[in-house]
Write a protein that holds these residues in place. Structure first.
Motif, PDB file in Angstrom:
ATOM      1  N   THR A  39       0.828  -1.211   0.000  1.00 27.85           N
ATOM      2  CA  THR A  39       0.000   0.000   0.000  1.00 27.85           C
ATOM      3  C   THR A  39       0.862   1.262   0.000  1.00 27.85           C
ATOM      4  N   ALA A  40       0.270   2.321  -0.491  1.00 32.27           N
ATOM      5  CA  ALA A  40       0.938   3.621  -0.468  1.00 32.27           C
ATOM      6  C   ALA A  40       1.176   4.072   0.968  1.00 32.27           C
ATOM      7  N   ASP A  41       0.248   3.753   1.869  1.00 32.94           N
ATOM      8  CA  ASP A  41       0.425   4.131   3.272  1.00 32.94           C
ATOM      9  C   ASP A  41       1.646   3.460   3.883  1.00 32.94           C
ATOM     10  N   ARG A  42       1.817   2.191   3.611  1.00 36.02           N
ATOM     11  CA  ARG A  42       2.987   1.470   4.135  1.00 36.02           C
ATOM     12  C   ARG A  42       4.273   2.057   3.551  1.00 36.02           C
ATOM     13  N   LEU A  43       4.288   2.293   2.249  1.00 36.48           N
ATOM     14  CA  LEU A  43       5.474   2.873   1.621  1.00 36.48           C
ATOM     15  C   LEU A  43       5.759   4.277   2.162  1.00 36.48           C
ATOM     16  N   SER A  44       4.728   5.041   2.413  1.00 35.63           N
ATOM     17  CA  SER A  44       4.918   6.384   2.976  1.00 35.63           C
ATOM     18  C   SER A  44       5.538   6.305   4.365  1.00 35.63           C
ATOM     19  N   ALA A  45       5.084   5.353   5.167  1.00 38.54           N
ATOM     20  CA  ALA A  45       5.660   5.183   6.505  1.00 38.54           C
ATOM     21  C   ALA A  45       7.129   4.785   6.418  1.00 38.54           C
ATOM     22  N   TRP A  46       7.438   3.869   5.512  1.00 34.01           N
ATOM     23  CA  TRP A  46       8.836   3.462   5.334  1.00 34.01           C
ATOM     24  C   TRP A  46       9.667   4.638   4.833  1.00 34.01           C
ATOM     25  N   GLU A  53      14.221   7.665  -1.409  1.00 35.75           N
ATOM     26  CA  GLU A  53      15.348   7.352  -2.289  1.00 35.75           C
ATOM     27  C   GLU A  53      15.980   6.011  -1.926  1.00 35.75           C
ATOM     28  N   THR A  54      15.941   5.670  -0.643  1.00 31.52           N
ATOM     29  CA  THR A  54      16.477   4.388  -0.180  1.00 31.52           C
ATOM     30  C   THR A  54      15.586   3.241  -0.642  1.00 31.52           C
ATOM     31  N   LEU A  55      14.294   3.468  -0.675  1.00 27.19           N
ATOM     32  CA  LEU A  55      13.337   2.417  -1.053  1.00 27.19           C
ATOM     33  C   LEU A  55      13.292   2.144  -2.551  1.00 27.19           C
ATOM     34  N   LEU A  56      13.488   3.174  -3.344  1.00 25.86           N
ATOM     35  CA  LEU A  56      13.316   3.044  -4.797  1.00 25.86           C
ATOM     36  C   LEU A  56      14.563   2.432  -5.435  1.00 25.86           C
ATOM     37  N   LEU A  89      10.009  -2.294  -8.117  1.00 21.12           N
ATOM     38  CA  LEU A  89      10.826  -1.094  -7.940  1.00 21.12           C
ATOM     39  C   LEU A  89      11.282  -0.901  -6.496  1.00 21.12           C
ATOM     40  N   ILE A  90      10.719  -1.664  -5.569  1.00 18.62           N
ATOM     41  CA  ILE A  90      11.088  -1.526  -4.161  1.00 18.62           C
ATOM     42  C   ILE A  90      12.348  -2.344  -3.911  1.00 18.62           C
ATOM     43  N   LYS A  91      13.361  -1.708  -3.327  1.00 19.72           N
ATOM     44  CA  LYS A  91      14.578  -2.445  -2.981  1.00 19.72           C
ATOM     45  C   LYS A  91      14.204  -3.573  -2.037  1.00 19.72           C
ATOM     46  N   ARG A  92      14.935  -4.661  -2.168  1.00 21.64           N
ATOM     47  CA  ARG A  92      14.631  -5.845  -1.389  1.00 21.64           C
ATOM     48  C   ARG A  92      15.855  -6.330  -0.634  1.00 21.64           C
ATOM     49  N   PRO A  93      15.543  -6.963   0.467  1.00 23.64           N
ATOM     50  CA  PRO A  93      14.279  -7.001   1.194  1.00 23.64           C
ATOM     51  C   PRO A  93      14.098  -5.771   2.062  1.00 23.64           C
ATOM     52  N   VAL A  94      12.867  -5.601   2.525  1.00 21.58           N
ATOM     53  CA  VAL A  94      12.587  -4.640   3.592  1.00 21.58           C
ATOM     54  C   VAL A  94      12.241  -5.492   4.808  1.00 21.58           C
ATOM     55  N   LEU A  95      12.991  -5.284   5.882  1.00 28.20           N
ATOM     56  CA  LEU A  95      12.764  -6.036   7.109  1.00 28.20           C
ATOM     57  C   LEU A  95      12.315  -5.054   8.183  1.00 28.20           C
ATOM     58  N   THR A  96      11.245  -5.408   8.892  1.00 30.37           N
ATOM     59  CA  THR A  96      10.774  -4.555   9.973  1.00 30.37           C
ATOM     60  C   THR A  96      10.702  -5.360  11.264  1.00 30.37           C
ATOM     61  N   ARG A  97      11.021  -4.675  12.329  1.00 33.01           N
ATOM     62  CA  ARG A  97      10.871  -5.224  13.683  1.00 33.01           C
ATOM     63  C   ARG A  97      10.518  -4.052  14.576  1.00 33.01           C
ATOM     64  N   ARG A  98       9.317  -4.083  15.124  1.00 29.59           N
ATOM     65  CA  ARG A  98       8.789  -2.941  15.875  1.00 29.59           C
ATOM     66  C   ARG A  98       8.854  -1.709  14.982  1.00 29.59           C
TER      67      ARG A  98
END
Length: 115
Positions: A39-46, A53-56, A89-98
């Protein structure tokens, strides 16, 4: 501790990251962009946490295949819209913890986050 990892199942870097987590005995939830989307909301939070620029991923084939107009004059809003439309287009992986977010895979960085 809930670890979530986001990416594309067939990606080699994703395979390395998941193998690393499994070897460390870390349980995780995997989200496949190709299956579940993002979602755009999740990407906006990241993006707020690490920068859009880090995500793309501008070095991959998906970015190179975009039209010249799509690749030019990028803003956060435009980049997020492109990543929603083209999850590759999203760099991989994205890891989240808390509230922590890591983009890309480096064993030493993962070790610090989950260690």
């Amino acid at each position: 501790m809930v670890v979530e990892i986001f990416g594309i199942k067939a990606c080699d870097t994703m395979k390395k990251a998941r193998a690393f987590l499994e070897a460390q005995g870390i349980d995780y939830v995997f989200h496949d962009y190709k299956v579940e989307g993002v979602t755009a909301d999740r990407l906006s939070a990241w993006a707020a946490a690490v920068g859009w620029e880090t995500l793309l991923n501008t070095s991959g084939t998906t970015f190179r295949k975009l039209s010249e107009a799509d690749r030019q004059d990028l803003t956060e809003a435009k980049a997020i819209a492109l990543m929603v439309a083209h999850p590759s287009l999203i760099k991989r992986p994205v890891l989240t913890r808390r509230a922590e977010i890591l983009v890309g895979f480096k064993p030493e960085t993962y070790s610090r986050l989950i260690g």
